[in-house]
Design a protein around this motif. Structure first.
Motif, PDB file in Angstrom:
ATOM      1  N   HIS A 187      -3.887  13.389   0.470  1.00 36.21           N
ATOM      2  CA  HIS A 187      -2.477  13.105   0.789  1.00 36.21           C
ATOM      3  C   HIS A 187      -2.333  12.351   2.118  1.00 36.21           C
ATOM      4  O   HIS A 187      -1.263  12.348   2.707  1.00 36.21           O
ATOM      5  CB  HIS A 187      -1.676  14.409   0.822  1.00 36.21           C
ATOM      6  N   SER A 188      -3.442  11.754   2.566  1.00 33.23           N
ATOM      7  CA  SER A 188      -3.419  10.991   3.822  1.00 33.23           C
ATOM      8  C   SER A 188      -3.645   9.501   3.589  1.00 33.23           C
ATOM      9  O   SER A 188      -2.952   8.665   4.178  1.00 33.23           O
ATOM     10  CB  SER A 188      -4.538  11.484   4.763  1.00 33.23           C
ATOM     11  N   ALA A 189      -4.628   9.177   2.758  1.00 38.77           N
ATOM     12  CA  ALA A 189      -4.989   7.766   2.557  1.00 38.77           C
ATOM     13  C   ALA A 189      -3.807   7.027   1.949  1.00 38.77           C
ATOM     14  O   ALA A 189      -3.344   7.363   0.865  1.00 38.77           O
ATOM     15  CB  ALA A 189      -6.209   7.665   1.654  1.00 38.77           C
ATOM     16  N   GLY A 190      -3.313   6.041   2.658  1.00 32.58           N
ATOM     17  CA  GLY A 190      -2.149   5.296   2.196  1.00 32.58           C
ATOM     18  C   GLY A 190      -0.832   5.960   2.546  1.00 32.58           C
ATOM     19  O   GLY A 190       0.230   5.428   2.256  1.00 32.58           O
ATOM     20  N   ALA A 191      -0.908   7.144   3.161  1.00 29.47           N
ATOM     21  CA  ALA A 191       0.316   7.873   3.508  1.00 29.47           C
ATOM     22  C   ALA A 191       0.625   7.783   4.991  1.00 29.47           C
ATOM     23  O   ALA A 191       1.785   7.851   5.389  1.00 29.47           O
ATOM     24  CB  ALA A 191       0.189   9.343   3.108  1.00 29.47           C
ATOM     25  N   LEU A 192      -0.419   7.663   5.802  1.00 24.36           N
ATOM     26  CA  LEU A 192      -0.243   7.596   7.249  1.00 24.36           C
ATOM     27  C   LEU A 192      -1.502   6.994   7.863  1.00 24.36           C
ATOM     28  O   LEU A 192      -2.531   6.919   7.186  1.00 24.36           O
ATOM     29  CB  LEU A 192       0.033   8.988   7.828  1.00 24.36           C
ATOM     30  N   PRO A 193      -1.456   6.571   9.120  1.00 24.17           N
ATOM     31  CA  PRO A 193      -2.671   6.017   9.730  1.00 24.17           C
ATOM     32  C   PRO A 193      -3.733   7.110   9.854  1.00 24.17           C
ATOM     33  O   PRO A 193      -3.431   8.241  10.230  1.00 24.17           O
ATOM     34  CB  PRO A 193      -2.205   5.572  11.129  1.00 24.17           C
ATOM     35  N   VAL A 280      -2.074  -4.687  -2.970  1.00 27.49           N
ATOM     36  CA  VAL A 280      -0.693  -4.552  -2.484  1.00 27.49           C
ATOM     37  C   VAL A 280      -0.687  -4.258  -0.982  1.00 27.49           C
ATOM     38  O   VAL A 280       0.274  -4.578  -0.283  1.00 27.49           O
ATOM     39  CB  VAL A 280       0.045  -3.441  -3.260  1.00 27.49           C
ATOM     40  N   TRP A 281      -1.763  -3.658  -0.501  1.00 31.17           N
ATOM     41  CA  TRP A 281      -1.841  -3.280   0.920  1.00 31.17           C
ATOM     42  C   TRP A 281      -2.158  -4.449   1.846  1.00 31.17           C
ATOM     43  O   TRP A 281      -2.065  -4.290   3.074  1.00 31.17           O
ATOM     44  CB  TRP A 281      -2.896  -2.185   1.101  1.00 31.17           C
ATOM     45  N   ASP A 282      -2.495  -5.592   1.287  1.00 31.11           N
ATOM     46  CA  ASP A 282      -2.759  -6.752   2.149  1.00 31.11           C
ATOM     47  C   ASP A 282      -1.517  -7.024   2.991  1.00 31.11           C
ATOM     48  O   ASP A 282      -0.415  -7.147   2.461  1.00 31.11           O
ATOM     49  CB  ASP A 282      -3.055  -8.004   1.306  1.00 31.11           C
ATOM     50  N   GLY A 283      -1.685  -7.108   4.260  1.00 34.81           N
ATOM     51  CA  GLY A 283      -0.545  -7.420   5.126  1.00 34.81           C
ATOM     52  C   GLY A 283       0.309  -6.225   5.493  1.00 34.81           C
ATOM     53  O   GLY A 283       1.294  -6.367   6.211  1.00 34.81           O
ATOM     54  N   VAL A 284      -0.040  -5.049   4.986  1.00 34.68           N
ATOM     55  CA  VAL A 284       0.716  -3.848   5.374  1.00 34.68           C
ATOM     56  C   VAL A 284       0.088  -3.242   6.625  1.00 34.68           C
ATOM     57  O   VAL A 284      -1.111  -2.965   6.650  1.00 34.68           O
ATOM     58  CB  VAL A 284       0.724  -2.801   4.227  1.00 34.68           C
ATOM     59  N   SER A 285       0.902  -3.059   7.627  1.00 31.49           N
ATOM     60  CA  SER A 285       0.451  -2.389   8.847  1.00 31.49           C
ATOM     61  C   SER A 285       0.656  -0.886   8.670  1.00 31.49           C
ATOM     62  O   SER A 285       1.748  -0.434   8.297  1.00 31.49           O
ATOM     63  CB  SER A 285       1.263  -2.899  10.045  1.00 31.49           C
ATOM     64  N   MET A 286      -0.358  -0.104   8.963  1.00 29.40           N
ATOM     65  CA  MET A 286      -0.228   1.340   8.791  1.00 29.40           C
ATOM     66  C   MET A 286       0.759   1.917   9.806  1.00 29.40           C
ATOM     67  O   MET A 286       1.403   2.937   9.540  1.00 29.40           O
ATOM     68  CB  MET A 286      -1.591   2.029   8.893  1.00 29.40           C
ATOM     69  N   ALA A 287       0.892   1.279  10.935  1.00 25.21           N
ATOM     70  CA  ALA A 287       1.883   1.742  11.911  1.00 25.21           C
ATOM     71  C   ALA A 287       3.299   1.508  11.378  1.00 25.21           C
ATOM     72  O   ALA A 287       4.179   2.378  11.490  1.00 25.21           O
ATOM     73  CB  ALA A 287       1.681   1.031  13.250  1.00 25.21           C
ATOM     74  N   ASP A 288       3.528   0.339  10.794  1.00 23.24           N
ATOM     75  CA  ASP A 288       4.839   0.070  10.176  1.00 23.24           C
ATOM     76  C   ASP A 288       5.107   1.066   9.045  1.00 23.24           C
ATOM     77  O   ASP A 288       6.229   1.557   8.876  1.00 23.24           O
ATOM     78  CB  ASP A 288       4.876  -1.346   9.586  1.00 23.24           C
TER      79      ASP A 288
END
Lengths: 397, 397
Positions: A187-193, A280-288
C-alpha cells in the motif's frame, strides 16, 4: 508540475463511477489494454516462441523492476518483478533470515496484512530452526526492536487504517540493533514517496495491481539492497534466476544481483499489462502525488465528518501518519458500502467494521471526493445500509 | 472419435508455418484471444473490483485445475492452478518431505529439467535438515529406489530426448519402499494420457503454456493425492490458501484439500487465457490424441531418416517409451534449426546438439510433418546450417 489531467485521461474509467478502491485493484490504463491485445495478437499469436527474444519477454522482469524502482527509491538493477506478493515475501524473509545469523525472533505487528503473517508462520515452521514469530501492536514495534530480533518484517501502510510506519526511523533502529528489515510496500508503492536506498531497507516487496494499476493479480516485485544481493542464496530458486538459464547445467549458480530472485517463467500477459500501466507514471513527481493525495484525503475527511456523524474516523487524522487511504468505522459498514457502491461510489469493506477509501491522484480528483461524501451522506441520512439487498454478503468482500 | 479438424480450427496459426514447438510454447487459441480481451475490457475495465465475484476470478484456480485434472487422471478438487511450475515444485517437494519422516535422500535423475534440480538443491539447503539430492542417470532410477529415499522427484518426459519414465511402475516401486513421489508433468499434461489416480502418484505439478496452450508463462498447476491433502502443512502459504481468506485472521488455517496449495493472488489475465485455452480439449479423447501423436512422430522419424542421414535420432525409437516429441542430434544443430525456422519449420534447440520437435495433434497434421522433413532435407542437403546468418545466437535459444 505533474499533469494530473493527463494521467486521468490515461485511464478508461466507467462513466458515473467514483472509484476509491484503487488501493485494492487499480483501474484499466488505456495503454495496458492496447499492450495486452498486442502481446496476444502479435507476440504470442504471430511470433510464437520467438516472442521470448523479439517481444522482449525475457527481459520484462528487469524492465518492469526498473520502472517500479523509480517509484520506491531503488536503483536500477535492485528490483525485479514476478510471482505474487506472498511468494516474494517468502523469498525476502527466508533470505533475510539466512543473512541474520543465530537470532530466532521475527518481529511483526498485528496491523500487518494477515497473509504476511501466514507466509512467516509457515516459512518458519518449514525451516524448523526454532524461529518464532513475535506479533506486537503497531505502536509497540519500536520498543520491541532489540538484539534478540533477527528480522523486522512490516507492512509500511496498514491495510485497514492506512496508518504509516516510519520506515526510516524503524530501519535505523533495527540496524543499530543488528536487525535485518523486510518491508511490504503493498500500500506504499505508487501511493506515496518511498526511499528504499535512503532508509537502508534490506529487503522490500510489493504489489503490482493496487496503486500501480497492473491489472488483476499483476505480478509483484522484490527489492534487495545491492550490498546484500550477492550474498543471498535463494530458498526458492529456478531457472530464470540462474546465471545461465539456457546452458541447462544441472547445478544451480545464482544470477547476478537481484536477478537471482527470479524463479520460474513469469506470466507474460499479466506482466506486459503491468509494464504498460507503469508508463502512466512517466512525468509524475512523487512529491506532487503525495501533496495531491493529502489534499484529497483531508478534504474527504472534512466533508464526511461534516455530513455523516454516524461514521467514526478509523485512520490517523494527521496525514503525515497516513498512507493514501482513509477508513471510517461503522457497525453496519458492509451494508453501507454496498449501498454506496450501488450509488456509484466504490470503496471496500474490511472486517469487522471498516469502510475503506483509497485516494489515487492519477485518476481521482476533488470533484470525486465531494461526490463520494454526498453519496455517503445519503446512505447515512436515508439509512440505506438497513435495506436487506445491501446486507447480503458476496464471496469476496 | 476426436475431431482434429475442429481442434485445428480452434487455433490462430500464422500462415505458412509448421509449428513443431508447441512443447515449448503452445500457439494462440482463438478463444483465448477473445477471453483475454473480454477480461481486460469488461471484467477489469468495467467491473473493476467486482470482477473477483462477478467475473469468477476467485474460483479460477479451481476451475482451471478441474479442467487440467481431466487430462491427467486427477479427480475434481485435487488440482489447482497458479504460480509457476518451479514454485509449484517447491510446494510439492517440501510437502512430500514433510510427510516422509526422517529419511534424507531426494532421488532424481540427470534427465530432469535443470530447474527442477535447482529448486530441489536450494530448497534442501534452506530446510537445513541434512537432506541430500541424489542424481542418477535416468536408466538407473529404478535400481536406486530403496528405503533410504524420502522422495522420488522425476519429470516423466525428458525435455531433450522425449524419453518417458514408467510412472506406474516407478510409483509402485517407490511406494513399496515407503518413498513419496513427486512427478513433473511439464511435457506430459496434454501430450499423452496420464493417470495420476491410477498410478497413486503422491504429488504432481505441470506447466500451463506448453501442450495446454495457455499463453506465454501461463500459470502452472499442482496435484495432491486426496488422501494426503489434509495432512499437508504448506511451506509456502498465503491468504488464497487460507480456510477463510476474507476473515483476515492473524493465524494461518489451511483451506480444505488442495486449495491450501494456493498462495497469493493469481495473475488473472494469464489465468483466464489458460482457462479459455483448456476448452479446446472438450471432446478430445486422450487415447485418440496419443494414437495421433504416435502416427505423427513415427512418420516424422521415418521421413527424416530417409532424407537426412546427417541427423541421428536422439529419442527412443519405440513410441511407447517416448512422450510427444522427437529429437535429432546434430553438431551444428543450433544453426540447422535456425535455417529450418527461416524456411517455415519451427522447432527448437537444446544444448549441446539437440534439434527438438514437438507433435501436438490438436493443430499439427501429417501434411505438416512431411513438409517439415522436406525442409530439413533441404537444410541438410544444401548445408544451410553453414551460413553465418544462422549461427548467430539469440539470447533465448
Amino acid at each position: 508540475m505533474t499533469d494530473f489531467t493527463a494521467t486521468r485521461a490515461a485511464f478508461d474509467l466507467p462513466d458515473g463511477i467514483v472509484y476509491l478502491d484503487g488501493n485494492s485493484l487499480g483501474p484499466l490504463p488505456r495503454a495496458a489494454r492496447e499492450r495486452v491485445a498486442r502481446e496476444v495478437e502479435v507476440s504470442w499469436g504471430r511470433m510464437l516462441i520467438r516472442g521470448w527474444n523479439e517481444a522482449g519477454w525475457m527481459d520484462l522482469p528487469e524492465v518492469v523492476g526498473k520502472k517500479i524502482g523509480r517509484l520506491v527509491g531503488a536503483p536500477t538493477g535492485s528490483v525485479v518483478a514476478g510471482d505474487s506478493t506472498s511468494v516474494n515475501l517468502f523469498k525476502a524473509l527466508t533470505a533475510a533470515l539466512d543473512l541474520s545469523g543465530e537470532r530466532k525472533v521475527v518481529l511483526s505487528d498485528s496491523g500487518n496484512f494477515p497473509t504476511d503473517l501466514y507466509v512467516a508462520q509457515q516459512a518458519l515452521a518449514a525451516l524448523g530452526r526454532g524461529h518464532v514469530l513475535k506479533i506486537v501492536a503497531p505502536e509497540e514495534v519500536d520498543g520491541a526492536i532489540d538484539e534478540t530480533v533477527a528480522v523486522l518484517m512490516l507492512t509500511q501502510v496498514d491495510y485497514r487504517s492506512g496508518r504509516l510506519h516510519d520506515m526510516a526511523a524503524l530501519t535505523a533502529k533495527a540496524h543499530a540493533a543488528g536487525v535485518m528489515t523486510v518491508w511490504d510496500l503493498a500500500h506504499s508503492a505508487g501511493a506515496l514517496p518511498v526511499d528504499l536506498s535512503g532508509t537502508g531497507a534490506d529487503f522490500a516487496i510489493g504489489c503490482g495491481y493496487k496503486y500501480l494499476n497492473g491489472g488483476p493479480g499483476a505480478p509483484a516485485f522484490i527489492y534487495v539492497r545491492p550490498e546484500h544481493a550477492e550474498r543471498v542464496s535463494p530458498a526458492l530458486a529456478g531457472w530464470m534466476g540462474h546465471a545461465a538459464p539456457f546452458a541447462f547445467d544441472l547445478g544451480y549458480v545464482p544470477a547476478d544481483g537481484v536477478n537471482r530472485m527470479r524463479v520460474g517463467t513469469p506470466p507474460i500477459l499479466s506482466m506486459a499489462s503491468l509494464d504498460a500501466a507503469l508508463d502512466v507514471w512517466d512525468g509524475v513527481s512523487m512529491a506532487d502525488l503525495r501533496a495531491r493525495s493529502i489534499e484529497l484525503s483531508q478534504t474527504f475527511i472534512a466533508e464526511v465528518e461534516a455530513r455523516c456523524p454516524q461514521l467514526t474516523l478509523a485512520s490517523p487524522r494527521d496525514p503525515a501518519l497516513r498512507g493514501s487511504q482513509v477508513s471510517f468505522a461503522f457497525a453496519e459498514g458492509y451494508a453501507a458500502m454496498q449501498a454506496a457502491i450501488a450509488h456509484g461510489v466504490v470503496g471496500d469493506f474490511r472486517a469487522p467494521d471498516i469502510m475503506r477509501f483509497g485516494f489515487t491522484p492519477l485518476y481521482v480528483g476533488l470533484d470525486d471526493v465531494v461526490r463520494a461524501a454526498e453519496v455517503l451522506e445519503r446512505v447515512m441520512g436515508e439509512r440505506l445500509w438497513d435495506r436487506p439487498e445491501f446486507k447480503q454478503r458476496a464471496k469476496v468482500t
